[in-house]
Design a protein around this motif. Structure first.
Motif, PDB file in Angstrom:
ATOM      1  N   MET A 283       0.817  -1.219   0.000  1.00  0.00           N
ATOM      2  CA  MET A 283       0.000   0.000   0.000  1.00  0.00           C
ATOM      3  C   MET A 283       0.847   1.264   0.000  1.00  0.00           C
ATOM      4  O   MET A 283       0.382   2.334  -0.414  1.00  0.00           O
ATOM      5  CB  MET A 283      -0.926  -0.003   1.219  1.00  0.00           C
ATOM      6  N   ILE A 284       2.086   1.158   0.488  1.00  0.00           N
ATOM      7  CA  ILE A 284       2.977   2.326   0.532  1.00  0.00           C
ATOM      8  C   ILE A 284       3.802   2.447  -0.742  1.00  0.00           C
ATOM      9  O   ILE A 284       3.996   3.534  -1.280  1.00  0.00           O
ATOM     10  CB  ILE A 284       3.902   2.241   1.764  1.00  0.00           C
ATOM     11  N   CYS A 285       4.313   1.317  -1.243  1.00  0.00           N
ATOM     12  CA  CYS A 285       5.180   1.342  -2.424  1.00  0.00           C
ATOM     13  C   CYS A 285       4.380   1.735  -3.665  1.00  0.00           C
ATOM     14  O   CYS A 285       3.199   1.405  -3.778  1.00  0.00           O
ATOM     15  CB  CYS A 285       5.820  -0.023  -2.643  1.00  0.00           C
ATOM     16  N   PRO A 286       5.017   2.419  -4.629  1.00  0.00           N
ATOM     17  CA  PRO A 286       4.340   2.735  -5.891  1.00  0.00           C
ATOM     18  C   PRO A 286       3.880   1.472  -6.612  1.00  0.00           C
ATOM     19  O   PRO A 286       4.476   0.408  -6.462  1.00  0.00           O
ATOM     20  CB  PRO A 286       5.434   3.463  -6.701  1.00  0.00           C
ATOM     21  N   TYR A 287       2.817   1.613  -7.403  1.00  0.00           N
ATOM     22  CA  TYR A 287       2.262   0.461  -8.119  1.00  0.00           C
ATOM     23  C   TYR A 287       3.322  -0.258  -8.945  1.00  0.00           C
ATOM     24  O   TYR A 287       3.372  -1.486  -8.987  1.00  0.00           O
ATOM     25  CB  TYR A 287       1.126   0.910  -9.048  1.00  0.00           C
ATOM     26  N   MET A 288       4.185   0.499  -9.618  1.00  0.00           N
ATOM     27  CA  MET A 288       5.135  -0.123 -10.532  1.00  0.00           C
ATOM     28  C   MET A 288       6.191  -0.940  -9.792  1.00  0.00           C
ATOM     29  O   MET A 288       6.713  -1.915 -10.340  1.00  0.00           O
ATOM     30  CB  MET A 288       5.806   0.953 -11.416  1.00  0.00           C
ATOM     31  N   VAL A 289       6.506  -0.576  -8.557  1.00  0.00           N
ATOM     32  CA  VAL A 289       7.436  -1.391  -7.767  1.00  0.00           C
ATOM     33  C   VAL A 289       6.834  -2.768  -7.526  1.00  0.00           C
ATOM     34  O   VAL A 289       7.471  -3.802  -7.736  1.00  0.00           O
ATOM     35  CB  VAL A 289       7.764  -0.701  -6.425  1.00  0.00           C
ATOM     36  N   ASN A 290       5.571  -2.788  -7.103  1.00  0.00           N
ATOM     37  CA  ASN A 290       4.906  -4.057  -6.808  1.00  0.00           C
ATOM     38  C   ASN A 290       4.741  -4.911  -8.063  1.00  0.00           C
ATOM     39  O   ASN A 290       4.969  -6.128  -8.041  1.00  0.00           O
ATOM     40  CB  ASN A 290       3.540  -3.788  -6.169  1.00  0.00           C
ATOM     41  N   ILE A 291       4.354  -4.272  -9.166  1.00  0.00           N
ATOM     42  CA  ILE A 291       4.180  -5.012 -10.419  1.00  0.00           C
ATOM     43  C   ILE A 291       5.525  -5.525 -10.918  1.00  0.00           C
ATOM     44  O   ILE A 291       5.626  -6.646 -11.431  1.00  0.00           O
ATOM     45  CB  ILE A 291       3.503  -4.113 -11.472  1.00  0.00           C
ATOM     46  N   SER A 292       6.588  -4.740 -10.746  1.00  0.00           N
ATOM     47  CA  SER A 292       7.927  -5.162 -11.177  1.00  0.00           C
ATOM     48  C   SER A 292       8.386  -6.392 -10.410  1.00  0.00           C
ATOM     49  O   SER A 292       8.962  -7.321 -10.984  1.00  0.00           O
ATOM     50  CB  SER A 292       8.934  -4.024 -10.983  1.00  0.00           C
ATOM     51  N   VAL A 293       8.122  -6.402  -9.096  1.00  0.00           N
ATOM     52  CA  VAL A 293       8.493  -7.562  -8.286  1.00  0.00           C
ATOM     53  C   VAL A 293       7.741  -8.803  -8.766  1.00  0.00           C
ATOM     54  O   VAL A 293       8.321  -9.888  -8.912  1.00  0.00           O
ATOM     55  CB  VAL A 293       8.196  -7.289  -6.788  1.00  0.00           C
ATOM     56  N   LEU A 294       6.462  -8.643  -9.049  1.00  0.00           N
ATOM     57  CA  LEU A 294       5.668  -9.780  -9.527  1.00  0.00           C
ATOM     58  C   LEU A 294       6.154 -10.252 -10.897  1.00  0.00           C
ATOM     59  O   LEU A 294       6.256 -11.464 -11.145  1.00  0.00           O
ATOM     60  CB  LEU A 294       4.190  -9.391  -9.588  1.00  0.00           C
ATOM     61  N   ILE A 623      14.459 -15.659  -3.786  1.00  0.00           N
ATOM     62  CA  ILE A 623      13.562 -16.202  -2.750  1.00  0.00           C
ATOM     63  C   ILE A 623      12.167 -16.526  -3.250  1.00  0.00           C
ATOM     64  O   ILE A 623      11.396 -17.160  -2.530  1.00  0.00           O
ATOM     65  CB  ILE A 623      13.457 -15.237  -1.553  1.00  0.00           C
ATOM     66  N   GLY A 624      11.820 -16.087  -4.460  1.00  0.00           N
ATOM     67  CA  GLY A 624      10.496 -16.395  -4.975  1.00  0.00           C
ATOM     68  C   GLY A 624       9.543 -15.220  -4.892  1.00  0.00           C
ATOM     69  O   GLY A 624       9.817 -14.241  -4.205  1.00  0.00           O
ATOM     70  N   PRO A 625       8.399 -15.334  -5.565  1.00  0.00           N
ATOM     71  CA  PRO A 625       7.471 -14.192  -5.688  1.00  0.00           C
ATOM     72  C   PRO A 625       6.330 -14.173  -4.678  1.00  0.00           C
ATOM     73  O   PRO A 625       5.411 -13.383  -4.834  1.00  0.00           O
ATOM     74  CB  PRO A 625       6.918 -14.389  -7.105  1.00  0.00           C
ATOM     75  N   TYR A 626       6.381 -14.998  -3.634  1.00  0.00           N
ATOM     76  CA  TYR A 626       5.238 -15.075  -2.723  1.00  0.00           C
ATOM     77  C   TYR A 626       4.937 -13.726  -2.074  1.00  0.00           C
ATOM     78  O   TYR A 626       3.769 -13.331  -1.928  1.00  0.00           O
ATOM     79  CB  TYR A 626       5.458 -16.156  -1.661  1.00  0.00           C
TER      80      TYR A 626
END
Length: 702
Positions: A283-294, A623-626
């Motif tokens: 919820m804090i990180c920008p959307y693109m950070v989360n999508i990039s990790v995924l 470590i994986g995408p969990y």
């Protein structure tokens, strides 16, 4: 909130008496209102006396800072040892600091013992102290270089001879020796950074606006509501962690191991692990950070690792253990390293070029006869340039309390001398001349990092640390313990440049809240000293409570510790330790990281918003995408909330996210104590396939 303040000022000044239907009058009124809004911050506080720098450093401020430092150190440590993604906690620190001192002052006020009211300067001191303390949990290397020296991490690499296992005594001594140099290196340049170059320091500026708003009537009302929301989700997160604990009586037990996307996906680390922490981080990180990790998780665990696994017996021996660096594990680690280095190199060159360009432009604009000001040369403000009331007021008070340059230089030299004499005893592989070279270059690099952070809000502390790993490690050589020398040098460099940028951010926050530079410096020193004790103690609690800390597949795998150790091995031994075709793949992903960054910058923010971030993509390779799924759930919650009620989401999402992170983070304290006391959960909840369950039933019935 600012809009509401401005409208109140309009009514109080009688501007509503003008003709509402006259467009020209409306435009004039709007223009005057906008001009008033620009200077409204310090105009609002002009009747309040600014306390002296000594009065800003109150006992209650440091008591609250100490309590919050423990909380935040647990949070940062947990994030360090799980996925390594640490969001900005400045908002939480400012909000909780405000809340605790407000309770304190309210109680004393009713009792008649309140001697000093709570000011925004004191709020800034608390925020500075807490962030400085919890910052040591990151720059101290508990999830990277320092833990990478241990035998537990060495067993997962090709070099198992050069190790230094953690011990509370030497860790605290090491941090006290290296954590204060960065503070002294940047102090003489504070006037250049804040007043002459007018660097923005976005995080410091945002924190200052937040603190300023808290101490207005409307801001105080909103802050109370935000704290209430934070408290609710803190309680929920803590109780959720407590509830989950009951079902973790054995290996692979509990909600964390629920195969929410199916057993096949679970085998490849795709599952939602019910972590309140990473939902909050999302919820804090920008959307693109989360999508990039995924995306990184899908690319690696969904595509690459299954394909490389099929080359077993050809690219690497089929007889190797799953954790061998000569097998699939080597590809996971070294390809992630290649992406991290590619992204780090690009951003280093980008920020360095912007730093040099900005310096050249700003120095060029100065008259030839003007000497760049330092702390002892408090040259008067240039009156030829029209400045606002806010800027005049802030500049006047910022220049009032000087920190002499001789004090900063003497402090740097004294601590450097102690460090040069001490570090070779802690790390015999790190020679005194290695440390001298680091300390000769460190002030320049600290300035570059602080300046670049002021322009871009990016601290490249880890990049400078990696530079030290390769240079000092290669200089020491494999036969003389280059791996440990490189990791120790990384720690020295990271602490210097990290604390330098942190203090510069705090100077900017103090400039905008009228907090004295002296109080900022003292608060940073005290916070750093707190962190040098609290952070090792928190890490030691984790280290003793969880026997599988740092091991792949464990609750706390500490991925960056393995990455940093293998960087040191790579710098000392070269590419000989890489498995077949791994070097080629490393070249490909190193180049891809640079090309992706180039494309993102070429398209710009408006057109390149959909381009992923290579550094974020590299994190799940090992470590994986969990955790990425948790973060994307957090993003989805925020996205839906903003669609339903954007003003409310913008106001309360940071508080809700902070509550989720803080509650789950502080639960690790009782969980660690229970583990140390030998108290085990009563239930093991496992999830089995139908075929396995049938076998278990047959076994139990026989």
């Amino acid at each position: 909130m600012a809009q509401g303040e401005r409208e109140n000022n309009v009514h109080e000044n009688g501007w509503v008496e003008e003709e509402e239907n006259d467009p020209n009058q409306k435009n004039k009124r709007n223009l005057r209102a906008e001009e008033e809004e620009v200077i409204s911050v310090e105009r609002y506080f002009e009747n309040q006396e600014v306390p002296s720098w000594r009065q800003q450093l109150t006992v209650r401020a440091f008591v609250v800072s100490f309590v919050l430092s423990i909380l935040f150190c647990f949070i940062v440590m947990k994030l360090n040892l799980t996925a390594g993604i640490i969001p900005s906690l400045n908002v939480s620190a400012g909000l909780l600091g405000y809340f605790f001192v407000r309770i304190w002052t309210k109680f004393l006020s009713k009792s008649g013992f309140l001697k000093q009211p709570f000011t925004r300067q004191e709020n800034t001191v608390i925020q500075t102290c807490v962030v400085a303390s919890s910052g040591i949990a990151f720059s101290g290397g508990f999830g990277s270089y320092l833990f990478g020296m241990s035998g537990r991490i060495a067993s997962q690499s090709t070099d198992t001879t050069h190790i230094k296992d953690p011990a509370l005594s030497w860790i605290i001594g090491f941090l006290f020796v290296v954590s204060f140099l960065g503070l002294f290196s940047v102090v003489p340049l504070r006037k250049i950074m804040i007043i002459d170059f007018k660097l923005t320091y976005p995080s410091g500026t945002a924190t200052a606006h937040l603190i300023n708003s808290f101490h207005t009537p409307e801001g105080a009302k909103l802050a109370k509501k935000q704290v209430r929301a934070l408290g609710k989700f803190f309680s929920f997160s803590f109780l959720w962690g407590f509830f989950q604990w009951f079902y973790t009586a054995g290996d692979d037990c509990g909600f964390v191991y629920f195969p929410s996307l199916g057993l096949k996906a679970y085998k490849n680390k795709f599952y939602f692990d019910f972590s309140a922490t990473y939902v909050g981080v999302g919820m804090i990180c920008p959307y693109m950070v989360n999508i990039s990790v995924l995306l990184g998780g899908i690319l690696s665990w969904g595509l690459m690792w299954p394909l490389i696994e099929n080359r077993k017996g050809d690219w690497f021996s089929a007889d190797l253990s799953s954790g061998s660096m000569n097998g699939l594990q080597g590809y996971k680690v070294f390809i992630a390293i290649a992406m991290i280095l590619g992204d780090g190199l690009y951003n280093f060159l980008k920020v360095l070029s912007r730093t040099l360009t900005g310096l050249y432009t700003q120095i060029k604009q100065k008259e030839v006869g003007v000497i760049l000001p330092v702390a002892d040369r408090s040259s008067p403000v240039d009156t030829s340039i029209e400045t606002s009331y806010d800027d005049q007021r802030r500049t006047q008070l910022f220049l009032k309390d000087q920190i002499p340059t001789w004090f900063a230089v003497a402090g740097y030299v004294a601590i450097a001398a102690i460090s040069i004499g001490t570090l070779p005893h802690l790390f015999p592989e790190l020679k005194w001349y290695h440390i001298v070279v680091i300390y000769l270059f460190a002030p320049t690099l600290a300035f570059c990092n602080a300046y670049g952070c002021g322009l871009t809000d990016w601290s490249l502390a880890s990049t400078y640390g990696k530079l030290a790993i390769f240079t000092i490690g290669a200089w020491a050589g494999a036969s003389h313990g280059g791996v440990l020398a490189g990791l120790a040098a990384c720690g020295v460099m990271m602490n210097i440049v990290s604390t330098a940028s942190d203090l510069s951010q705090d100077f900017k926050t103090g400039f905008l809240t009228l907090a004295s530079p002296r109080s900022m410096f003292v608060s940073q020193v005290i916070g750093t000293a707190m962190g040098c004790v609290i952070s090792p103690c928190v890490f030691w609690l984790f280290y003793k409570a969880f026997d599988d800390l740092g091991l792949p597949g464990s609750q706390y795998p500490s991925p960056y510790a393995v990455v940093y150790r293998n960087m040191a091995i790579l710098g000392v031994e070269g590419f000989s330790s890489l498995p077949k075709n791994c070097l080629l793949l490393c070249y490909v992903f190193f180049g891809a990281a640079i090309l992706i960054n180039l494309l993102k910058d070429f398209l710009g923010k408006e057109r390149g918003w959909f381009i992923p971030i290579p550094m974020a993509m590299a994190i799940p390779f090992y470590i994986g995408p969990y955790f990425a799924i948790d973060m994307c759930v957090g993003s989805l919650i925020l996205f839906v909330w903003q669609k339903i009620n954007k003003p409310k989401a913008d106001a309360f999402a940071p508080a809700v996210a902070s509550g989720l992170i803080c509650g789950d983070g502080i639960w690790t304290l009782p969980a660690s104590i229970l583990a140390l006391a030998g108290v085990k959960p009563p239930i093991c909840m496992k999830f089995l396939s139908r075929a396995t369950n049938t076998k278990v039933d047959k076994f139990l019935s026989s």
